[in-house]
Design an enzyme around this catalytic site. Sequence first.
Site, PDB file in Angstrom:
ATOM      1  CB  CYS A  50      -0.902  -0.003   1.239  1.00  0.00           C
ATOM      2  SG  CYS A  50      -1.994   1.428   1.274  1.00  0.00           S
ATOM      3  CB  CYS A  54      -1.288   3.987   8.039  1.00  0.00           C
ATOM      4  SG  CYS A  54      -2.339   4.605   6.698  1.00  0.00           S
ATOM      5  CB  CYS A  57      -0.798  -0.055   8.234  1.00  0.00           C
ATOM      6  SG  CYS A  57      -1.669  -1.291   7.238  1.00  0.00           S
ATOM      7  CB  CYS A  94     -15.747  -6.792   6.701  1.00  0.00           C
ATOM      8  SG  CYS A  94     -14.934  -5.213   6.479  1.00  0.00           S
ATOM      9  CB  CYS A 126     -18.653  -4.533   5.529  1.00  0.00           C
ATOM     10  SG  CYS A 126     -17.520  -3.255   6.075  1.00  0.00           S
ATOM     11  CB  CYS A 186     -18.249   0.695   9.310  1.00  0.00           C
ATOM     12  SG  CYS A 186     -17.111  -0.139  10.430  1.00  0.00           S
ATOM     13  NE  ARG A 258     -17.812  -4.806  13.816  1.00  0.00           N
ATOM     14  CZ  ARG A 258     -18.217  -3.868  12.959  1.00  0.00           C
ATOM     15  NH1 ARG A 258     -17.349  -3.080  12.373  1.00  0.00           N
ATOM     16  NH2 ARG A 258     -19.493  -3.735  12.666  1.00  0.00           N
TER      17      ARG A 258
HETATM   18  N1  SAM Z   1      -6.693   0.655   3.154  1.00  0.00           N
HETATM   19  C1  SAM Z   1      -7.973   0.902   3.666  1.00  0.00           C
HETATM   20  C2  SAM Z   1      -8.000   2.030   4.677  1.00  0.00           C
HETATM   21  O1  SAM Z   1      -6.972   2.373   5.234  1.00  0.00           O
HETATM   22  O2  SAM Z   1      -9.098   2.558   4.896  1.00  0.00           O
HETATM   23  C3  SAM Z   1      -8.638  -0.320   4.282  1.00  0.00           C
HETATM   24  C4  SAM Z   1      -7.830  -1.302   5.087  1.00  0.00           C
HETATM   25  S1  SAM Z   1      -7.066  -0.676   6.579  1.00  0.00           S
HETATM   26  C5  SAM Z   1      -5.966  -1.978   6.999  1.00  0.00           C
HETATM   27  C6  SAM Z   1      -8.394  -0.726   7.772  1.00  0.00           C
HETATM   28  C7  SAM Z   1      -8.111  -0.278   9.170  1.00  0.00           C
HETATM   29  O3  SAM Z   1      -7.380  -1.259   9.893  1.00  0.00           O
HETATM   30  C8  SAM Z   1      -7.286   0.967   9.384  1.00  0.00           C
HETATM   31  O4  SAM Z   1      -8.041   2.130   9.205  1.00  0.00           O
HETATM   32  C9  SAM Z   1      -6.854   0.830  10.830  1.00  0.00           C
HETATM   33  O5  SAM Z   1      -7.778   1.478  11.679  1.00  0.00           O
HETATM   34  C10 SAM Z   1      -6.887  -0.674  11.061  1.00  0.00           C
HETATM   35  N2  SAM Z   1      -5.543  -1.214  11.341  1.00  0.00           N
HETATM   36  C11 SAM Z   1      -4.556  -1.408  10.447  1.00  0.00           C
HETATM   37  N3  SAM Z   1      -3.440  -1.871  11.051  1.00  0.00           N
HETATM   38  C12 SAM Z   1      -3.728  -1.988  12.360  1.00  0.00           C
HETATM   39  C13 SAM Z   1      -2.980  -2.398  13.500  1.00  0.00           C
HETATM   40  N4  SAM Z   1      -1.717  -2.783  13.404  1.00  0.00           N
HETATM   41  N5  SAM Z   1      -3.597  -2.389  14.707  1.00  0.00           N
HETATM   42  C14 SAM Z   1      -4.895  -1.991  14.809  1.00  0.00           C
HETATM   43  N6  SAM Z   1      -5.640  -1.584  13.767  1.00  0.00           N
HETATM   44  C15 SAM Z   1      -5.069  -1.569  12.557  1.00  0.00           C
HETATM   45  C1  DTB Z   2     -11.240  -2.037  11.519  1.00  0.00           C
HETATM   46  O1  DTB Z   2     -11.460  -0.982  12.145  1.00  0.00           O
HETATM   47  N1  DTB Z   2     -10.501  -3.026  11.959  1.00  0.00           N
HETATM   48  C2  DTB Z   2     -10.384  -4.071  10.966  1.00  0.00           C
HETATM   49  C3  DTB Z   2     -11.396  -3.603   9.904  1.00  0.00           C
HETATM   50  N2  DTB Z   2     -11.754  -2.307  10.338  1.00  0.00           N
HETATM   51  C4  DTB Z   2     -11.043  -3.608   8.466  1.00  0.00           C
HETATM   52  C5  DTB Z   2      -8.974  -4.229  10.473  1.00  0.00           C
HETATM   53  C6  DTB Z   2      -8.009  -4.520  11.597  1.00  0.00           C
HETATM   54  C7  DTB Z   2      -6.693  -4.767  10.971  1.00  0.00           C
HETATM   55  C8  DTB Z   2      -5.650  -5.134  11.983  1.00  0.00           C
HETATM   56  C9  DTB Z   2      -4.327  -5.323  11.376  1.00  0.00           C
HETATM   57  C10 DTB Z   2      -4.267  -6.422  10.368  1.00  0.00           C
HETATM   58  O2  DTB Z   2      -4.764  -7.551  10.602  1.00  0.00           O
HETATM   59  O3  DTB Z   2      -3.646  -6.205   9.313  1.00  0.00           O
HETATM   60 FE1  SF4 Z   3      -2.829   1.280   3.373  1.00  0.00          FE
HETATM   61 FE2  SF4 Z   3      -2.746   0.141   5.759  1.00  0.00          FE
HETATM   62 FE3  SF4 Z   3      -3.040   2.766   5.579  1.00  0.00          FE
HETATM   63 FE4  SF4 Z   3      -5.088   1.124   4.813  1.00  0.00          FE
HETATM   64  S1  SF4 Z   3      -4.251   1.386   6.858  1.00  0.00           S
HETATM   65  S2  SF4 Z   3      -4.295   2.928   3.732  1.00  0.00           S
HETATM   66  S3  SF4 Z   3      -3.869  -0.605   4.014  1.00  0.00           S
HETATM   67  S4  SF4 Z   3      -1.226   1.583   4.917  1.00  0.00           S
END
Ligand code: SAM
Ligand code: DTB
Ligand code: SF4
Length: 323
Positions: A50, A54, A57, A94, A126, A186, A258
């Site tokens: 990606c 973030c 992430c 989702c 979702c 959401c 959630r």
């Molecule tokens: N790329 C899209 C976005 O950012 O909206 C969708 C997928 S993204 C992985 C969805 C959500 O997962 C993020 O907004 C974040 O809140 C959550 N997330 C990602 N990595 C995480 C982590 N290490 N711990 C907790 N939540 C995480």
């Molecule tokens: C949200 O708030 N939590 C979920 C869902 N929306 C998409 C994602 C959590 C991702 C946690 C890190 C991972 O498994 O990559």
């Molecule tokens: Fe990309 Fe992860 Fe950020 Fe979603 S949360 S935009 S997957 S870097």
Amino acid sequence: MQAYDLKTIREIYELPLPELFFRAQQVQRQHHDPAAVQLCTLQSIKTGRCPEDCKYCPQSSHYNTDLQPEPLMNVEAVLANARAAREGGAARFCMGAAWREVRDGAQFDSVLATVKGVSELGLEVCCTLGMLSGPQASRLKEAGCTVYNHNLDTSREFYPEIITTRTYDERLTTLANVRQAGLQVCSGGILGMGETVDDRLKLLRELATLDPQPDSVPINALVPVPGTPLAEKASLDPFEFVRIIATARILMPRSMVRLSAGRTEMSDELQALCFLAGANSIFLGEKLLTTPNPERSDDMRLLNRLGLHPLTTAPVEAAHAAG
Ligand code: SAM
Ligand code: DTB
Ligand code: SF4
């Protein structure tokens, strides 16, 4: 809808715990079945690489994590998993993609076909695919998607410490596009990224001020992933965590709250406290998008021990019927 100022929100958050829980439970009973928990399944349909930065992430291409990137899954592969999720009792499926934004073209067309297939299985669909234009949101809705996940993650002030490749206002614009297209919203955030309690309360204020309020509010506890800048963050105080759940429940009475990422690090007792504080939804299945989640059988056993049962009615209908 009530407009909340930070002082009022802080007063709620700082109530003696029994008083905070009492108020949260009163609100929960007015709008929800307090013994019902919505079970959602997550599927990463495009993993890693990606372009966003973030800091939490594992899927960001800016950091070196052990993640195995995967291109967009084809329709049939996702449908097979959706069928299994349905057999396993999930009400909502989702799908997440590690995209900065949706781009029109073959990949989005394939996602639309997948959405149509999953909704035809009778699952609530979702998607979380990054930023979305108004017309793209409408196409998702037409394909059978009911909900779009797009998190604000934290307060407006703390946000630039975590993400520099897009702005808070861009997040809000996508949420507006989603709502405008008639999709449910959401939106929630992550706790434990080094933010202050006030940052968390400001996030709740931001979410509670959306009009209408989000239909569901995922509260994630940071899953620290080696290789990301937040790999070494100290763990969260469990009582601070339940206080945020209770405050979210009070500020957003009708929303599904959630209990999302981070449950593998939580005791059964802490999760039970979260349900008492008003959480009424979880992700079920041994994987979130890329990180582990509790075993399905352990979750079902926990729900059983607590006398909780899966929510079967669509949440918004249930909320309307109740209130
Ligand atoms: N790329 C899209 C976005 O950012 O909206 C969708 C997928 S993204 C992985 C969805 C959500 O997962 C993020 O907004 C974040 O809140 C959550 N997330 C990602 N990595 C995480 C982590 N290490 N711990 C907790 N939540 C995480
Ligand atoms: C949200 O708030 N939590 C979920 C869902 N929306 C998409 C994602 C959590 C991702 C946690 C890190 C991972 O498994 O990559
Ligand atoms: Fe990309 Fe992860 Fe950020 Fe979603 S949360 S935009 S997957 S870097």
